[in-house]
Design a protein around this motif. Structure first.
Motif, PDB file in Angstrom:
ATOM      1  N   ILE A  44       0.828  -1.206   0.000  1.00  0.00           N
ATOM      2  CA  ILE A  44       0.000   0.000   0.000  1.00  0.00           C
ATOM      3  C   ILE A  44       0.865   1.259   0.000  1.00  0.00           C
ATOM      4  O   ILE A  44       0.500   2.276  -0.591  1.00  0.00           O
ATOM      5  N   SER A  45       2.036   1.187   0.618  1.00  0.00           N
ATOM      6  CA  SER A  45       2.856   2.389   0.776  1.00  0.00           C
ATOM      7  C   SER A  45       3.686   2.731  -0.449  1.00  0.00           C
ATOM      8  O   SER A  45       4.001   3.898  -0.678  1.00  0.00           O
ATOM      9  N   VAL A  46       4.079   1.731  -1.266  1.00  0.00           N
ATOM     10  CA  VAL A  46       4.949   2.007  -2.416  1.00  0.00           C
ATOM     11  C   VAL A  46       4.114   2.216  -3.669  1.00  0.00           C
ATOM     12  O   VAL A  46       3.015   1.689  -3.801  1.00  0.00           O
ATOM     13  N   GLY A  47       4.664   3.006  -4.579  1.00  0.00           N
ATOM     14  CA  GLY A  47       3.967   3.286  -5.827  1.00  0.00           C
ATOM     15  C   GLY A  47       4.573   4.485  -6.513  1.00  0.00           C
ATOM     16  O   GLY A  47       5.730   4.859  -6.258  1.00  0.00           O
ATOM     17  N   ALA A  48       3.818   5.113  -7.421  1.00  0.00           N
ATOM     18  CA  ALA A  48       4.306   6.298  -8.114  1.00  0.00           C
ATOM     19  C   ALA A  48       4.689   7.384  -7.116  1.00  0.00           C
ATOM     20  O   ALA A  48       5.642   8.138  -7.331  1.00  0.00           O
ATOM     21  N   ALA A  49       3.946   7.478  -6.019  1.00  0.00           N
ATOM     22  CA  ALA A  49       4.279   8.383  -4.916  1.00  0.00           C
ATOM     23  C   ALA A  49       4.299   7.561  -3.629  1.00  0.00           C
ATOM     24  O   ALA A  49       3.276   6.997  -3.228  1.00  0.00           O
ATOM     25  N   ASP A  50       5.478   7.441  -3.022  1.00  0.00           N
ATOM     26  CA  ASP A  50       5.595   6.646  -1.802  1.00  0.00           C
ATOM     27  C   ASP A  50       4.860   7.324  -0.650  1.00  0.00           C
ATOM     28  O   ASP A  50       4.872   8.552  -0.505  1.00  0.00           O
TER      29      ASP A  50
END
Length: 350
Positions: A44-50
């Protein structure tokens, strides 16, 4: 004399002793669940915007609709992470049941035509019924999975020397290739290639809460039934004659197992597309860790399958950011060498 006769009767009707490791199985379940919870938080925490883990905790348990990050977590990332966990459990348990029921170490919903069958029927739906609801897509995926499995087992059973694991795998590969080719032909003719691109690549991106709500009752019921059937699957894995001698109604058990596999594979493919090899690799790992009793193999496979899909989805976002690598391709990097190893091992044992 009477006590001796009674002891012999009990010996004939009791299952043979199994090589099981209950302590190891308990450790796998507890450790796996902790790892799944941690993996969900990281996913849930990682992605295009951390996003910080503290923000994830607040968005899940103290949701504030006025905060953009909370909306991103609730509407995009949380359903995606939960879908990965659910689908991983589906593929892994379906593979475990198939391997135990058929005594085929190469059994997997992807290798035996279920995934391709579900994808083929979904291609027909996109071409002829473009406005079909997601609930109906799940039902059509069930039908497609049953169609793929029926064709594979039908072709494999035509062999005069019986349905060996290698023949079953070859029939599954041929039927899967045919169904995928037909799906691509439909996509080209009706210009729905973009709609099907997601199903070919495989992944949990874009999963919505409505999909999870529709999937959950089917998946939960199938997993519960799989656990209830686990003892019978264990007996079948020892041989049909052994299971019958111990009072098992093998035909009924097989029918129930097939229905469970179709529900699990159909629901998973309808959500994430044709992700293969999860049901091949995970049950072997679970069997290596906990022994041959499916009362332990099935729950451990569910936990390990969830963990594998969560980790693969995280890796898909981290390899080449901001672009995503298909999850199916990442898992295939593990699954293909493992399949070749198993096929070579089977060939040596024939």
């Amino acid at each position: 004399m009477a006590s001796h006769t009674k002891a012999e009767a009990e010996e004939r009707t009791s299952p043979p002793r199994l090589r099981t490791r209950p302590l190891a199985a308990s450790a796998v379940l507890i450790g796996g669940l902790v790892a799944v919870a941690l993996g969900l938080a990281i996913s849930i925490s990682v992605g295009a915007a951390d996003i910080k883990l503290g923000t994830v905790w607040e968005a899940v348990f103290r949701f504030n609709p006025e905060l953009t990050q909370h909306q991103v977590i609730q509407e995009l990332r949380l359903p995606r992470a939960l879908a990965g966990a659910m689908v991983g459990a589906c593929f892994a348990v379906a593979g475990a049941i198939m391997q135990g029921m058929t005594r085929n170490p190469l059994a997997d919903s992807g290798l035996l035509g279920l995934n391709a069958g579900a994808g083929f029927v979904l291609a027909i739906c996109f071409a002829f019924f473009p406005g079909v609801s997601y609930l109906n897509l799940i039902l059509y995926a069930f039908i497609g999975a049953a169609l793929g499995a029926g064709i594979v087992y039908g072709i494999g059973s035509l062999s005069p020397n019986g349905l060996t694991p290698i023949r079953l795998m070859l029939a599954g590969s041929a039927v899967s290739a045919l169904l995928v080719a037909l799906s691509e032909g439909i996509a080209l003719y009706f210009r729905i290639g973009q709609d099907l691109a997601f199903w070919y690549a495989g992944g949990v991106a874009g999963t919505k809460w409505i999909q999870l709500k529709l999937m959950f009752p089917w998946v939960a019921a199938a997993l519960i039934c799989a656990m209830l059937l686990s003892r019978s699957i264990t007996l079948l894995s020892m041989g049909e004659e052994v299971a019958a001698s111990l009072g098992q109604r093998t035909g009924l058990v097989k029918l129930a197992a097939i229905v469970i596999v179709i529900v699990l594979a159909g629901a998973a493919v309808s959500a994430v597309g044709a992700v293969g090899f999860v049901g091949l690799v995970v049950p072997h790992v679970a069997r290596f860790l906990v022994g041959v009793d499916y009362r332990w193999i099935i729950p451990c496979s569910a936990v390990l399958g969830s963990l594998l899909m969560i980790v693969a989805d995280i890796a898909a976002r981290m390899i080449n950011p901001p672009f995503e690598t298909p999850v199916g391709a990442l898992i295939a990097l593990i699954g293909v060498p493992f399949l070749l190893y198993l096929a070579r091992k089977e060939r040596r044992e024939l």
